[in-house]
Design an enzyme around this catalytic site. Structure first.
Site, PDB file in Angstrom:
ATOM      1  N   ARG A 220       0.841  -1.195   0.000  1.00 12.39           N
ATOM      2  CA  ARG A 220       0.000   0.000   0.000  1.00 12.39           C
ATOM      3  C   ARG A 220       0.877   1.246   0.000  1.00 12.39           C
ATOM      4  NH1 ARG A 220      -1.748   0.599   4.408  1.00 12.39           N
ATOM      5  NH2 ARG A 220      -1.100  -1.293   5.481  1.00 12.39           N
TER       6      ARG A 220
ATOM      7  N   TYR B 115      -1.261  -3.706  -6.996  1.00 10.67           N
ATOM      8  CA  TYR B 115      -1.050  -4.416  -5.726  1.00 10.67           C
ATOM      9  C   TYR B 115      -2.352  -4.497  -4.921  1.00 10.67           C
ATOM     10  CZ  TYR B 115      -0.200  -5.384  -0.895  1.00 10.67           C
ATOM     11  OH  TYR B 115      -0.324  -5.926   0.353  1.00 10.67           O
TER      12      TYR B 115
ATOM     13  N   GLY C 123      -3.872  -4.354  -1.788  1.00  7.82           N
ATOM     14  CA  GLY C 123      -4.528  -3.356  -0.939  1.00  7.82           C
ATOM     15  C   GLY C 123      -4.891  -2.080  -1.681  1.00  7.82           C
TER      16      GLY C 123
ATOM     17  N   LYS D 280      -9.647  -2.688   1.733  1.00  7.64           N
ATOM     18  CA  LYS D 280      -9.364  -1.526   2.576  1.00  7.64           C
ATOM     19  C   LYS D 280     -10.137  -0.289   2.134  1.00  7.64           C
ATOM     20  CE  LYS D 280      -7.067  -4.093   5.039  1.00  7.64           C
ATOM     21  NZ  LYS D 280      -5.845  -4.222   5.785  1.00  7.64           N
TER      22      LYS D 280
ATOM     23  N   HIS E 176     -10.502  -2.619  11.629  1.00  8.67           N
ATOM     24  CA  HIS E 176      -9.386  -3.447  11.139  1.00  8.67           C
ATOM     25  C   HIS E 176      -9.136  -4.543  12.178  1.00  8.67           C
ATOM     26  CE1 HIS E 176      -4.950  -3.458   9.503  1.00  8.67           C
ATOM     27  NE2 HIS E 176      -5.685  -4.366   8.908  1.00  8.67           N
TER      28      HIS E 176
ATOM     29  N   SER F  91      -1.133  -3.728  10.407  1.00 10.54           N
ATOM     30  CA  SER F  91      -0.805  -4.640   9.319  1.00 10.54           C
ATOM     31  C   SER F  91       0.440  -5.461   9.639  1.00 10.54           C
ATOM     32  CB  SER F  91      -0.579  -3.844   8.036  1.00 10.54           C
ATOM     33  OG  SER F  91      -1.720  -3.054   7.778  1.00 10.54           O
TER      34      SER F  91
ATOM     35  N   CYS G 271       0.987  -7.658  11.916  1.00  5.50           N
ATOM     36  CA  CYS G 271       1.289  -7.795  13.348  1.00  5.50           C
ATOM     37  C   CYS G 271       0.569  -8.987  13.962  1.00  5.50           C
ATOM     38  CB  CYS G 271       0.935  -6.523  14.097  1.00  5.50           C
ATOM     39  SG  CYS G 271       2.067  -5.172  13.732  1.00  5.50           S
TER      40      CYS G 271
ATOM     41  N   ASP H  50      -9.140 -10.005   9.183  1.00  4.59           N
ATOM     42  CA  ASP H  50      -8.650  -8.654   8.856  1.00  4.59           C
ATOM     43  C   ASP H  50      -9.667  -7.544   9.117  1.00  4.59           C
ATOM     44  OD1 ASP H  50      -6.417  -7.123   7.817  1.00  4.59           O
ATOM     45  OD2 ASP H  50      -7.589  -6.779   6.000  1.00  4.59           O
TER      46      ASP H  50
ATOM     47  N   ARG I   5       2.039 -12.149  -0.676  1.00  5.99           N
ATOM     48  CA  ARG I   5       0.744 -12.517  -0.085  1.00  5.99           C
ATOM     49  C   ARG I   5       0.134 -13.722  -0.790  1.00  5.99           C
ATOM     50  NH1 ARG I   5      -1.621  -8.912   4.134  1.00  5.99           N
ATOM     51  NH2 ARG I   5       0.051  -7.417   4.422  1.00  5.99           N
TER      52      ARG I   5
ATOM     53  N   ASP J  16       0.578 -20.294  21.711  1.00  9.47           N
ATOM     54  CA  ASP J  16       0.580 -20.029  23.148  1.00  9.47           C
ATOM     55  C   ASP J  16      -0.169 -18.740  23.508  1.00  9.47           C
ATOM     56  OD1 ASP J  16       1.968 -22.331  24.102  1.00  9.47           O
ATOM     57  OD2 ASP J  16       3.761 -21.545  23.113  1.00  9.47           O
TER      58      ASP J  16
HETATM   59  P1  GTP Z   1      -2.454  -7.691   7.539  1.00  5.82           P
HETATM   60  O1  GTP Z   1      -2.967  -8.795   6.656  1.00  5.82           O
HETATM   61  O2  GTP Z   1      -1.316  -6.942   6.911  1.00  5.82           O
HETATM   62  O3  GTP Z   1      -3.485  -6.778   8.084  1.00  5.82           O
HETATM   63  O4  GTP Z   1      -1.709  -8.352   8.784  1.00  5.82           O
HETATM   64  P2  GTP Z   1      -2.001  -9.447   9.883  1.00  5.82           P
HETATM   65  O5  GTP Z   1      -2.185  -8.723  11.178  1.00  5.82           O
HETATM   66  O6  GTP Z   1      -3.019 -10.431   9.472  1.00  5.82           O
HETATM   67  O7  GTP Z   1      -0.586 -10.131   9.913  1.00  5.82           O
HETATM   68  P3  GTP Z   1      -0.098 -11.610  10.103  1.00  5.82           P
HETATM   69  O8  GTP Z   1      -0.913 -12.419  11.030  1.00  5.82           O
HETATM   70  O9  GTP Z   1       0.101 -12.212   8.757  1.00  5.82           O
HETATM   71  O10 GTP Z   1       1.304 -11.254  10.775  1.00  5.82           O
HETATM   72  C1  GTP Z   1       2.424 -11.873  10.383  1.00  5.82           C
HETATM   73  C2  GTP Z   1       3.641 -11.416  11.179  1.00  5.82           C
HETATM   74  O11 GTP Z   1       3.386 -11.413  12.580  1.00  5.82           O
HETATM   75  C3  GTP Z   1       4.759 -12.393  10.946  1.00  5.82           C
HETATM   76  O12 GTP Z   1       5.963 -11.664  10.917  1.00  5.82           O
HETATM   77  C4  GTP Z   1       4.687 -13.287  12.166  1.00  5.82           C
HETATM   78  O13 GTP Z   1       5.907 -13.889  12.440  1.00  5.82           O
HETATM   79  C5  GTP Z   1       4.293 -12.291  13.241  1.00  5.82           C
HETATM   80  N1  GTP Z   1       3.568 -12.908  14.374  1.00  5.82           N
HETATM   81  C6  GTP Z   1       2.294 -13.330  14.396  1.00  5.82           C
HETATM   82  N2  GTP Z   1       1.961 -13.812  15.612  1.00  5.82           N
HETATM   83  C7  GTP Z   1       3.069 -13.659  16.382  1.00  5.82           C
HETATM   84  C8  GTP Z   1       3.366 -13.948  17.745  1.00  5.82           C
HETATM   85  O14 GTP Z   1       2.537 -14.416  18.508  1.00  5.82           O
HETATM   86  N3  GTP Z   1       4.633 -13.641  18.184  1.00  5.82           N
HETATM   87  C9  GTP Z   1       5.564 -13.092  17.362  1.00  5.82           C
HETATM   88  N4  GTP Z   1       6.768 -12.818  17.868  1.00  5.82           N
HETATM   89  N5  GTP Z   1       5.315 -12.812  16.070  1.00  5.82           N
HETATM   90  C10 GTP Z   1       4.096 -13.087  15.593  1.00  5.82           C
HETATM   91  C1  SPV Z   2      -2.907  -4.667   5.363  1.00  7.97           C
HETATM   92  O1  SPV Z   2      -1.909  -4.097   4.882  1.00  7.97           O
HETATM   93  O2  SPV Z   2      -3.404  -4.346   6.471  1.00  7.97           O
HETATM   94  C2  SPV Z   2      -3.545  -5.793   4.646  1.00  7.97           C
HETATM   95  C3  SPV Z   2      -3.100  -6.070   3.290  1.00  7.97           C
HETATM   96  O3  SPV Z   2      -4.429  -6.433   5.182  1.00  7.97           O
HETATM   97  S1  SPV Z   2      -3.737  -4.950   2.133  1.00  7.97           S
HETATM   98  O4  SPV Z   2      -4.990  -5.501   1.620  1.00  7.97           O
HETATM   99  O5  SPV Z   2      -2.748  -4.830   1.085  1.00  7.97           O
HETATM  100  O6  SPV Z   2      -3.993  -3.678   2.751  1.00  7.97           O
HETATM  101 MN    MN Z   3      -5.005  -5.591   7.167  1.00  3.41          MN
END
Ligand code: GTP
Ligand code: SPV
Ligand code: MN
Length: 592
Positions: free
Chosen positions: A71, A199, A201, A208, A228, A250, A252, A279, A373, A501
């Protein structure tokens, strides 16, 4: 053939066709035959690569242009009549000026191309929560992604009937010129225009652009919320399911938490986690006075790197059929895909995400882009909730906020009240990730994880949150929590094992909602007593002392933090809700 007689739809398409001048117009009807033909065409032109039919049936690989992989927040505009309506955290342009700029870029841009008309529903078709959109695009990749991420086709137009209540979306690939890339929302006009990107997003306009930016504005006007947030259900050994909505910025961990696999001890005891969404949540008050949420999407647009059979088996299994992979590495030996963190066995005979020859064993370059993705159908997910299609949504017990904070925020704490919870959401901050163009790892304020997605003034959005709470009975209102899986030691190692966990923390959250566990009152809220976070089975990964250290609230660090909060609130001037100013004052007093 036109699939509707709705005049507002036909007039708008005609007007836009006169602007962009397609060679022909194709309506997406939602049929398998049409999708099959589009897949075949995309493979013929090289827009997509068909992957191994035995190992990854109906799966495809796509590469975006190297300048177009995330994005673009500084080119994402909220076009309200006045700048104040968009607020200090959005980029703004006056609507007529913006339309003029966009029409100049879009003019004639479909020449030699096809215009695809995608009628789609956000939310189960016909649900009282759901809303209709129509996206015009000159990209087959967009059509095929929208067909996974949303409900598309004729049935949507049947539900729409003659109504004028639908969101207009125009996407033009143009030349993928980064200097002329704009992602523009016009909340008052129910309109989105996106140019010069391919792309996700930026171009899957249901996601979004509509389900957050436009929908947050609609929710403000109509008394509901677009957030979100993931939605998950935790089923206890008695078979009772409690639903939680969680907002993390995003990349996280929303997809990870939404599809969590319980630790072994919990599995044996009979705990299950069900994914409703990963999401976006649309939330409104139900007839019984509780808040209910639906996931407006129909698929997962998930971060590929780091997804593996240990971190998130449910996400990985969701990508085993009918999935489009974007910007991952291509394993040429067996015509499958690979990304960093998939397994310890990178392919030697491969193409990287740019399409260049790549040897995963010897190369120092990454095979997949950090924001690569997968677009996977929700129905593939082994832990998909049976309430996924429920048009009434699921009742929410708790809101959870979180982000990446190496030091400050404890593993979990509970807010003292609704307004205190809104305050905690409003002061969220997190280290930036690869999901948006720009620096990675810089701490920035990201209220409710909505910084890039709020379609109006963030201060009005906070007030809306406060107003929603004022309309709920206290015993029916969800409770608020904040979590941080990302605390690090001085060497930069994560202190909390995370992933599956995290259910240990959700268990405490649910017990708090049920009034079944005590907590320690601190300046920022209620924190668990360490003995109330179950670490049996992971004692070799986290000691009692470490757990205690990540539950600690350091008043000196927090006093520093309040300065950052004041500075951030300062941007909004008088518009900061009085209730939030009062919360900030009381936090400052508590810290003294
Ligand atoms: P968007 O699709 O961008 O909105 O993001 P999302 O929040 O769905 O992200 P996603 O779950 O794919 O996050 C992936 C990132 O978070 C990777 O780098 C993972 O390693 C990290 N991650 C997810 N859960 C944990 C956790 O419990 N601990 C740690 N240390 N990292 C985590
Ligand atoms: C984010 O960036 O929070 C996403 C992926 O979920 S996108 O649809 O590209 O915004
Ligand atoms: Mn998102």
């Amino acid at each position: 053939m036109e699939l509707t007689t709705n005049k507002s739809v036909l007039d708008w398409i005609k007007e836009k066709a006169e602007l962009v001048k397609p060679d022909n117009i194709v309506w997406i009807d939602g049929s398998k035959e049409q999708l099959d033909a589009l897949h075949a065409e995309a493979c013929k032109t090289g827009e997509m690569i068909k992957l191994n039919e035995e190992l990854l049936p109906d799966c495809y690989l796509h590469r975006t242009k190297p300048n177009d992989v995330a994005r673009v927040e500084d080119r994402t505009l909220i076009c309200t009549p006045t700048e104040e309506e968009a607020g200090p955290t959005n980029h703004w342009m006056e609507p007529s000026k913006c339309y003029e700029m966009l029409y100049e870029i879009a003019k004639d841009s479909y020449k030699g191309r096809t215009m695809y008309v995608i009628p789609y529903s956000m939310g189960p078709v016909g649900s009282p929560f759901s809303k209709v959109g129509i996206e015009l695009t000159d990209s087959i990749y967009v059509v095929l992604n929208m067909s996974i991420m949303t409900r598309v086709g004729k049935k949507v137009l049947e539900v729409l009937g003659d109504s004028n209540d639908w969101v207009r979306g125009l996407h033009c690939k143009c030349d993928i010129d980064a200097e002329k890339r704009w992602i523009c929302q016009f909340p008052q006009d129910n309109t989105i225009i996106s140019v010069n990107s391919g792309y996700g997003g930026n171009v899957l306009l249901g996601k979004k652009c509509f389900a957050l930016r436009i929908a947050s504005y609609q929710g403000w006007k109509e008394g509901w919320q677009a957030e979100h947030m993931l939605i998950l259900g935790v089923e206890n050994p008695q078979g009772e399911v409690k639903y939680i909505c969680a907002a993390f910025p995003s990349a996280c961990g929303k997809t990870n938490l939404a599809m969590l696999i319980p630790p072994e001890g919990y599995q044996k005891a009979g705990y299950k986690v069900w994914c409703v969404g990963d999401d976006i949540a649309w939330i409104r008050k139900g007839e019984d006075g509780r808040l209910y949420a639906i996931n407006p999407e129909n698929g997962f647009f998930g971060v590929a790197p780091g997804t593996n059979m240990k971190s998130n088996p449910n996400a990985l299994l969701s990508t085993k059929k009918g999935t489009i992979f974007t910007n991952v590495a291509h394993n040429l030996d067996n015509n499958t895909v690979w990304w960093e963190g998939l397994d310890k066995n990178p392919p030697e005979n491969a193409h990287d995400w740019l399409g260049n020859d790549w040897n995963g064993k010897t190369s120092t370059e990454k095979g997949a882009h950090p924001n690569s993705r997968f677009t996977a159908p929700a129905v593939n997910c082994p832990c998909l909730s049976k309430e996924f299609e429920n048009p009434q949504g699921v009742p929410i017990s708790a809101f959870v906020f979180g982000g990446r904070r190496a030091k400050l925020a404890p593993l979990v704490y509970q807010s003292k009240s609704w307004n205190n919870g809104v305050f905690v959401g409003s002061i969220m901050a997190s280290e930036t990730t690869a999901a948006a163009a720009g620096a990675v790892g810089v701490v920035r304020r990201d209220p409710m994880a909505m910084l890039p997605f709020c379609g109006y003034n963030m201060a009005d959005y906070w007030q809306h949150w406060i107003d929603i709470g004022a309309g709920l009975d206290e015993d029916k209102a969800p409770k608020f929590f904040n979590v941080n899986w990302f605390r690090k030691d001085d060497e930069g190692n994560f202190l909390w094992p995370g992933f599956g966990d995290n259910l240990r923390v959700l268990e405490w959250i649910i017990k708090r909602c049920e009034g079944k566990v005590d907590a320690k009152e601190t300046a920022i809220g209620y924190v668990p007593y360490s003995e109330d976070i179950n670490i049996s089975g992971i004692e070799d990964e986290i000691t009692k002392e470490t757990l205690e250290s990540i539950l600690e609230v350091d008043n000196t660090l927090w006093a520093d933090e309040t300065k950052g909060i004041e500075e951030f609130y300062g941007k909004f001037g008088d518009k900061v809700p009085a209730a939030l100013k009062a919360e900030l004052d009381s936090l400052k007093a508590n810290l003294k």
